[in-house]
Design a protein around this motif. Structure first.
Motif, PDB file in Angstrom:
ATOM      1  N   LEU A  53       0.805  -1.228   0.000  1.00  0.00           N
ATOM      2  CA  LEU A  53       0.000   0.000   0.000  1.00  0.00           C
ATOM      3  C   LEU A  53       0.836   1.274   0.000  1.00  0.00           C
ATOM      4  CD1 LEU A  53      -2.799  -0.971   2.535  1.00  0.00           C
ATOM      5  CD2 LEU A  53      -2.980  -0.821   0.050  1.00  0.00           C
ATOM      6  N   ARG A  54       2.134   1.149   0.194  1.00  0.00           N
ATOM      7  CA  ARG A  54       3.003   2.320   0.332  1.00  0.00           C
ATOM      8  C   ARG A  54       2.902   3.296  -0.840  1.00  0.00           C
ATOM      9  NH1 ARG A  54       7.817   0.263   2.477  1.00  0.00           N
ATOM     10  NH2 ARG A  54       6.760   0.528   4.451  1.00  0.00           N
ATOM     11  N   PRO A  55       2.885   2.859  -2.129  1.00  0.00           N
ATOM     12  CA  PRO A  55       2.782   3.849  -3.212  1.00  0.00           C
ATOM     13  C   PRO A  55       1.499   4.685  -3.140  1.00  0.00           C
ATOM     14  CG  PRO A  55       3.454   1.714  -4.085  1.00  0.00           C
ATOM     15  CD  PRO A  55       3.106   1.500  -2.653  1.00  0.00           C
ATOM     16  N   VAL A  56       0.395   4.025  -2.810  1.00  0.00           N
ATOM     17  CA  VAL A  56      -0.892   4.739  -2.739  1.00  0.00           C
ATOM     18  C   VAL A  56      -0.895   5.711  -1.562  1.00  0.00           C
ATOM     19  CG1 VAL A  56      -3.378   4.458  -2.409  1.00  0.00           C
ATOM     20  CG2 VAL A  56      -2.115   2.835  -3.828  1.00  0.00           C
ATOM     21  N   THR A  57      -0.441   5.247  -0.413  1.00  0.00           N
ATOM     22  CA  THR A  57      -0.468   6.105   0.766  1.00  0.00           C
ATOM     23  C   THR A  57       0.532   7.249   0.658  1.00  0.00           C
ATOM     24  OG1 THR A  57       1.047   4.608   1.905  1.00  0.00           O
ATOM     25  CG2 THR A  57      -1.310   4.290   2.290  1.00  0.00           C
ATOM     26  N   THR A  58       1.667   6.999  -0.003  1.00  0.00           N
ATOM     27  CA  THR A  58       2.632   8.082  -0.223  1.00  0.00           C
ATOM     28  C   THR A  58       2.029   9.151  -1.117  1.00  0.00           C
ATOM     29  OG1 THR A  58       4.444   6.524   0.031  1.00  0.00           O
ATOM     30  CG2 THR A  58       4.963   8.622  -1.015  1.00  0.00           C
ATOM     31  N   PHE A  59       1.316   8.711  -2.159  1.00  0.00           N
ATOM     32  CA  PHE A  59       0.648   9.652  -3.053  1.00  0.00           C
ATOM     33  C   PHE A  59      -0.388  10.483  -2.301  1.00  0.00           C
ATOM     34  CE2 PHE A  59      -2.942  10.602  -5.897  1.00  0.00           C
ATOM     35  CZ  PHE A  59      -2.304  11.442  -6.797  1.00  0.00           C
ATOM     36  N   LEU A  60      -1.084   9.856  -1.362  1.00  0.00           N
ATOM     37  CA  LEU A  60      -2.106  10.559  -0.584  1.00  0.00           C
ATOM     38  C   LEU A  60      -1.520  11.391   0.557  1.00  0.00           C
ATOM     39  CD1 LEU A  60      -4.775   7.723  -0.350  1.00  0.00           C
ATOM     40  CD2 LEU A  60      -4.840   9.753  -1.806  1.00  0.00           C
ATOM     41  N   GLY A  61      -0.228  11.229   0.834  1.00  0.00           N
ATOM     42  CA  GLY A  61       0.401  11.988   1.907  1.00  0.00           C
ATOM     43  C   GLY A  61       0.235  11.355   3.273  1.00  0.00           C
ATOM     44  N   PHE A  62      -0.122  10.085   3.313  1.00  0.00           N
ATOM     45  CA  PHE A  62      -0.296   9.360   4.569  1.00  0.00           C
ATOM     46  C   PHE A  62       1.067   8.852   5.021  1.00  0.00           C
ATOM     47  CE2 PHE A  62      -1.620   5.680   7.150  1.00  0.00           C
ATOM     48  CZ  PHE A  62      -2.581   6.279   7.939  1.00  0.00           C
ATOM     49  N   PRO A  63       1.480   9.095   6.265  1.00  0.00           N
ATOM     50  CA  PRO A  63       2.802   8.657   6.724  1.00  0.00           C
ATOM     51  C   PRO A  63       2.937   7.135   6.667  1.00  0.00           C
ATOM     52  CG  PRO A  63       1.787  10.116   8.332  1.00  0.00           C
ATOM     53  CD  PRO A  63       0.759   9.818   7.298  1.00  0.00           C
ATOM     54  N   GLU A  64       4.040   6.657   6.109  1.00  0.00           N
ATOM     55  CA  GLU A  64       4.206   5.220   5.932  1.00  0.00           C
ATOM     56  C   GLU A  64       4.330   4.481   7.253  1.00  0.00           C
ATOM     57  OE1 GLU A  64       8.611   4.021   4.965  1.00  0.00           O
ATOM     58  OE2 GLU A  64       7.993   5.650   3.658  1.00  0.00           O
ATOM     59  N   GLU A  65       4.763   5.163   8.311  1.00  0.00           N
ATOM     60  CA  GLU A  65       4.865   4.524   9.623  1.00  0.00           C
ATOM     61  C   GLU A  65       3.491   4.167  10.191  1.00  0.00           C
ATOM     62  OE1 GLU A  65       6.169   7.561   9.034  1.00  0.00           O
ATOM     63  OE2 GLU A  65       8.326   7.192   8.978  1.00  0.00           O
ATOM     64  N   CYS A  66       2.453   4.863   9.730  1.00  0.00           N
ATOM     65  CA  CYS A  66       1.114   4.664  10.273  1.00  0.00           C
ATOM     66  C   CYS A  66       0.288   3.633   9.510  1.00  0.00           C
ATOM     67  CB  CYS A  66       0.359   5.990  10.289  1.00  0.00           C
ATOM     68  SG  CYS A  66       1.098   7.207  11.379  1.00  0.00           S
ATOM     69  N   ILE A  67       0.840   3.073   8.449  1.00  0.00           N
ATOM     70  CA  ILE A  67       0.076   2.096   7.653  1.00  0.00           C
ATOM     71  C   ILE A  67      -0.299   0.868   8.484  1.00  0.00           C
ATOM     72  CG2 ILE A  67       0.105   0.606   5.624  1.00  0.00           C
ATOM     73  CD1 ILE A  67       1.891   2.718   4.270  1.00  0.00           C
ATOM     74  N   PRO A  68       0.645   0.244   9.241  1.00  0.00           N
ATOM     75  CA  PRO A  68       0.219  -0.902  10.064  1.00  0.00           C
ATOM     76  C   PRO A  68      -0.863  -0.542  11.074  1.00  0.00           C
ATOM     77  CG  PRO A  68       2.608  -0.831   9.918  1.00  0.00           C
ATOM     78  CD  PRO A  68       2.095   0.436   9.299  1.00  0.00           C
ATOM     79  N   LEU A  69      -0.796   0.667  11.610  1.00  0.00           N
ATOM     80  CA  LEU A  69      -1.820   1.121  12.549  1.00  0.00           C
ATOM     81  C   LEU A  69      -3.185   1.197  11.862  1.00  0.00           C
ATOM     82  CD1 LEU A  69      -2.632   2.325  15.312  1.00  0.00           C
ATOM     83  CD2 LEU A  69      -1.965   4.538  14.415  1.00  0.00           C
ATOM     84  N   ALA A  70      -3.202   1.721  10.646  1.00  0.00           N
ATOM     85  CA  ALA A  70      -4.465   1.823   9.903  1.00  0.00           C
ATOM     86  C   ALA A  70      -5.011   0.451   9.530  1.00  0.00           C
ATOM     87  CB  ALA A  70      -4.255   2.659   8.642  1.00  0.00           C
ATOM     88  N   ILE A  71      -4.135  -0.527   9.360  1.00  0.00           N
ATOM     89  CA  ILE A  71      -4.587  -1.881   9.027  1.00  0.00           C
ATOM     90  C   ILE A  71      -5.159  -2.576  10.257  1.00  0.00           C
ATOM     91  CG2 ILE A  71      -3.791  -4.165   8.295  1.00  0.00           C
ATOM     92  CD1 ILE A  71      -1.700  -2.678   6.562  1.00  0.00           C
ATOM     93  N   VAL A  72      -4.498  -2.431  11.399  1.00  0.00           N
ATOM     94  CA  VAL A  72      -4.888  -3.161  12.608  1.00  0.00           C
ATOM     95  C   VAL A  72      -6.066  -2.502  13.319  1.00  0.00           C
ATOM     96  CG1 VAL A  72      -4.076  -3.875  14.892  1.00  0.00           C
ATOM     97  CG2 VAL A  72      -2.613  -4.160  12.912  1.00  0.00           C
ATOM     98  N   ARG A  73      -6.227  -1.196  13.219  1.00  0.00           N
ATOM     99  CA  ARG A  73      -7.248  -0.478  13.979  1.00  0.00           C
ATOM    100  C   ARG A  73      -8.670  -0.989  13.757  1.00  0.00           C
ATOM    101  NH1 ARG A  73     -10.370   0.734  17.207  1.00  0.00           N
ATOM    102  NH2 ARG A  73     -11.079   2.796  17.726  1.00  0.00           N
ATOM    103  N   PRO A  74      -9.105  -1.287  12.527  1.00  0.00           N
ATOM    104  CA  PRO A  74     -10.476  -1.801  12.395  1.00  0.00           C
ATOM    105  C   PRO A  74     -10.679  -3.169  13.035  1.00  0.00           C
ATOM    106  CG  PRO A  74      -9.658  -1.007  10.292  1.00  0.00           C
ATOM    107  CD  PRO A  74      -8.502  -1.007  11.233  1.00  0.00           C
ATOM    108  N   ILE A  75      -9.582  -3.909  13.229  1.00  0.00           N
ATOM    109  CA  ILE A  75      -9.686  -5.253  13.793  1.00  0.00           C
ATOM    110  C   ILE A  75      -9.677  -5.212  15.313  1.00  0.00           C
ATOM    111  CG2 ILE A  75      -8.574  -7.519  13.903  1.00  0.00           C
ATOM    112  CD1 ILE A  75      -7.347  -6.830  11.139  1.00  0.00           C
ATOM    113  N   SER A  76      -8.756  -4.426  15.876  1.00  0.00           N
ATOM    114  CA  SER A  76      -8.597  -4.433  17.328  1.00  0.00           C
ATOM    115  C   SER A  76      -8.076  -3.095  17.830  1.00  0.00           C
ATOM    116  CB  SER A  76      -7.628  -5.553  17.731  1.00  0.00           C
ATOM    117  OG  SER A  76      -7.266  -5.442  19.076  1.00  0.00           O
ATOM    118  N   GLY A  77      -8.777  -2.530  18.775  1.00  0.00           N
ATOM    119  CA  GLY A  77      -8.335  -1.282  19.382  1.00  0.00           C
ATOM    120  C   GLY A  77      -7.092  -1.476  20.233  1.00  0.00           C
ATOM    121  N   SER A  78      -7.015  -2.585  20.990  1.00  0.00           N
ATOM    122  CA  SER A  78      -5.836  -2.831  21.812  1.00  0.00           C
ATOM    123  C   SER A  78      -4.620  -3.154  20.944  1.00  0.00           C
ATOM    124  CB  SER A  78      -6.093  -3.962  22.808  1.00  0.00           C
ATOM    125  OG  SER A  78      -6.425  -5.154  22.121  1.00  0.00           O
TER     126      SER A  78
END
Length: 121
Positions: A71-96
């Motif tokens: 997802l890095r090319p898409v998120t880089t294009f959108l200006g989303f920090p690459e460090e936060c991609i795993p957080l965005a993936i895990v957040r809908p599954i589990s808050g903890s």
């Protein structure tokens, strides 16, 4: 004095007065409700353990990192920090699990990188 400071005590007094007016055994009803909620909480424990284990396996296996790299090319294009991609993936599954990802992000990202990001805005 704030509205929130008086709301909870006023609600408790209202419930007690309402129970007295309706001649309800308040202690018995409270104990029945507490027992029912305790059964629900005990029933949720296996699901919580399963969810925390699954999120731990997902992040430890490297699957989150693989998806983040895809997802890095898409998120880089959108200006989303690459460090936060795993957080965005895990957040809908589990808050903890998302909090664990956030802790990893905060411990691995330097303050100068964060300041550079904020200066861009």
């Amino acid at each position: 004095m704030n509205f929130g400071d008086i709301f909870v005590p006023a609600l408790m007094v209202f419930i007690l007065c309402y129970g007295l007016v309706k001649k309800v055994d308040i202690v018995n009803v409270f104990c029945e409700g507490a027992t029912e909620n305790l059964k629900i909480a005990v029933g949720l424990i296996p699901m919580l353990i399963l969810l925390m284990t699954a999120v731990g396996m997902f992040t430890s296996s490297g699957a989150a990192d693989i998806i983040a790299k895809l997802l890095r090319p898409v998120t880089t294009f959108l200006g989303f920090p690459e460090e936060c991609i795993p957080l965005a993936i895990v957040r809908p599954i589990s808050g903890s699990g998302a909090l664990a990802c956030l802790e990893t992000i905060l411990s691995s990202v330097s303050l100068t990188a964060t300041a550079d990001v904020w200066q861009a805005f």
